[in-house]
Design an enzyme around this catalytic site. Sequence first.
Site, PDB file in Angstrom:
ATOM      1  N   ASP A 164      64.365  -8.263 -10.709  1.00  0.00           N
ATOM      2  CA  ASP A 164      63.824  -9.583 -10.411  1.00  0.00           C
ATOM      3  C   ASP A 164      63.031  -9.483  -9.113  1.00  0.00           C
ATOM      4  O   ASP A 164      63.597  -9.341  -8.025  1.00  0.00           O
ATOM      5  CB  ASP A 164      64.965 -10.586 -10.257  1.00  0.00           C
ATOM      6  CG  ASP A 164      64.477 -11.994  -9.941  1.00  0.00           C
ATOM      7  OD1 ASP A 164      63.250 -12.182  -9.753  1.00  0.00           O
ATOM      8  OD2 ASP A 164      65.325 -12.903  -9.852  1.00  0.00           O
ATOM      9  N   LEU A 165      61.713  -9.558  -9.219  1.00  0.00           N
ATOM     10  CA  LEU A 165      60.866  -9.362  -8.049  1.00  0.00           C
ATOM     11  C   LEU A 165      60.920 -10.512  -7.050  1.00  0.00           C
ATOM     12  O   LEU A 165      60.384 -10.396  -5.954  1.00  0.00           O
ATOM     13  CB  LEU A 165      59.424  -9.126  -8.494  1.00  0.00           C
ATOM     14  CG  LEU A 165      59.145  -7.733  -9.065  1.00  0.00           C
ATOM     15  CD1 LEU A 165      57.729  -7.647  -9.602  1.00  0.00           C
ATOM     16  CD2 LEU A 165      59.365  -6.669  -8.005  1.00  0.00           C
ATOM     17  N   SER A 167      42.999 -10.238  -8.601  1.00  0.00           N
ATOM     18  CA  SER A 167      42.316 -11.128  -9.547  1.00  0.00           C
ATOM     19  C   SER A 167      41.005 -11.580  -8.927  1.00  0.00           C
ATOM     20  O   SER A 167      40.858 -11.604  -7.696  1.00  0.00           O
ATOM     21  CB  SER A 167      43.198 -12.351  -9.833  1.00  0.00           C
ATOM     22  OG  SER A 167      42.473 -13.356 -10.518  1.00  0.00           O
ATOM     23  N   TYR A 214      47.765 -20.571  -6.932  1.00  0.00           N
ATOM     24  CA  TYR A 214      47.761 -19.182  -7.403  1.00  0.00           C
ATOM     25  C   TYR A 214      46.627 -18.405  -6.742  1.00  0.00           C
ATOM     26  O   TYR A 214      46.809 -17.265  -6.286  1.00  0.00           O
ATOM     27  CB  TYR A 214      47.599 -19.156  -8.922  1.00  0.00           C
ATOM     28  CG  TYR A 214      47.242 -17.806  -9.487  1.00  0.00           C
ATOM     29  CD1 TYR A 214      48.204 -16.802  -9.610  1.00  0.00           C
ATOM     30  CD2 TYR A 214      45.937 -17.522  -9.905  1.00  0.00           C
ATOM     31  CE1 TYR A 214      47.880 -15.561 -10.131  1.00  0.00           C
ATOM     32  CE2 TYR A 214      45.617 -16.288 -10.420  1.00  0.00           C
ATOM     33  CZ  TYR A 214      46.582 -15.316 -10.541  1.00  0.00           C
ATOM     34  OH  TYR A 214      46.254 -14.079 -11.051  1.00  0.00           O
ATOM     35  N   LYS A 216      46.464 -14.919  -4.347  1.00  0.00           N
ATOM     36  CA  LYS A 216      45.644 -13.749  -4.629  1.00  0.00           C
ATOM     37  C   LYS A 216      44.673 -13.455  -3.485  1.00  0.00           C
ATOM     38  O   LYS A 216      44.318 -12.302  -3.250  1.00  0.00           O
ATOM     39  CB  LYS A 216      44.893 -13.939  -5.954  1.00  0.00           C
ATOM     40  CG  LYS A 216      45.815 -13.843  -7.175  1.00  0.00           C
ATOM     41  CD  LYS A 216      46.538 -12.497  -7.201  1.00  0.00           C
ATOM     42  CE  LYS A 216      47.359 -12.306  -8.448  1.00  0.00           C
ATOM     43  NZ  LYS A 216      48.013 -10.972  -8.492  1.00  0.00           N
ATOM     44  N   VAL A 241      42.265 -11.362 -18.410  1.00  0.00           N
ATOM     45  CA  VAL A 241      42.794 -10.266 -19.219  1.00  0.00           C
ATOM     46  C   VAL A 241      43.733 -10.867 -20.265  1.00  0.00           C
ATOM     47  O   VAL A 241      44.572 -11.712 -19.938  1.00  0.00           O
ATOM     48  CB  VAL A 241      43.568  -9.247 -18.359  1.00  0.00           C
ATOM     49  CG1 VAL A 241      44.046  -8.080 -19.223  1.00  0.00           C
ATOM     50  CG2 VAL A 241      42.697  -8.748 -17.215  1.00  0.00           C
ATOM     51  N   THR A 267      46.694 -11.217 -21.873  1.00  0.00           N
ATOM     52  CA  THR A 267      48.114 -10.870 -21.729  1.00  0.00           C
ATOM     53  C   THR A 267      48.924 -12.141 -21.988  1.00  0.00           C
ATOM     54  O   THR A 267      48.411 -13.116 -22.534  1.00  0.00           O
ATOM     55  CB  THR A 267      48.412 -10.357 -20.310  1.00  0.00           C
ATOM     56  OG1 THR A 267      48.163 -11.416 -19.369  1.00  0.00           O
ATOM     57  CG2 THR A 267      47.528  -9.158 -19.965  1.00  0.00           C
ATOM     58  N   LYS A 289      52.491 -18.244 -19.710  1.00  0.00           N
ATOM     59  CA  LYS A 289      53.399 -18.590 -18.622  1.00  0.00           C
ATOM     60  C   LYS A 289      52.856 -19.768 -17.838  1.00  0.00           C
ATOM     61  O   LYS A 289      53.600 -20.676 -17.466  1.00  0.00           O
ATOM     62  CB  LYS A 289      53.577 -17.374 -17.690  1.00  0.00           C
ATOM     63  CG  LYS A 289      54.494 -17.631 -16.499  1.00  0.00           C
ATOM     64  CD  LYS A 289      55.930 -17.855 -16.933  1.00  0.00           C
ATOM     65  CE  LYS A 289      56.846 -18.001 -15.733  1.00  0.00           C
ATOM     66  NZ  LYS A 289      58.247 -18.280 -16.129  1.00  0.00           N
TER      67      LYS A 289
END
EC number: 1.1.1.270
Length: 215
Positions: free
Chosen positions: A34-35, A115, A130, A134, A165, A167, A172
């Site tokens: 768990d980061l 990103s 977010y 970044k 990208v 993914t 999420k």
Amino acid sequence: KADGCFLPFSLPQKLAAECQSAGYPGTLIPYKCDLSNEEEILSMFSAIKTLHQGVDVCINNAGLARPEPLLSGKTEGWRTMIDVNVMAVSICTREAYQSMKERNIDDGHIININSMNGHSVVPQSVVHFYSATKYAVTALTEGLRQELREAKTHIRATCISPGLVETGFAFKLHDNDPERAAATYESIRCLKAEDMANAVIYVLSAPPHVQVSCG
């Protein structure tokens, strides 16, 4: 590590088996971590040291976005993004460098998957916080490059900043609206995971006298 790949997130054993059956060189070793929890990160690096001596290459790839605008977002969502996108990157970078230093590894590499949002703020309120995380990764990578130079080491630091990208990222971000998430990847021709892997391979393959600081 040269003969293995340690990923700081849960990865099904199925993927490791697929890599092996496909004949890829080396061994993929999944390790659940768990980061957002520093203790778990430190435990992971300790396990790597015990079982495999240490880390030669660290790729900070994990990241996430929560739909929390600046004017109305939840603090919990902001904190989660800070913990994973900024703090975890910093902790993993520190521990990877210390692992290299104590083993006299002078040709290691730390790669931060950033990103385009770390260089430009897009007019979408759900990704503004977010984007701030970044931007932090952009600054952290440059700061890392300068500190490595001051330490007179040949360990290299690279920041790779892709656009969209394909993914699970959008799913999420829009976890309550899967149709919107799917539409994100249908709006333009997206990069694929393979494109990112090729970029990382290019960076790692650069000769010792070449450093790709930002790609």
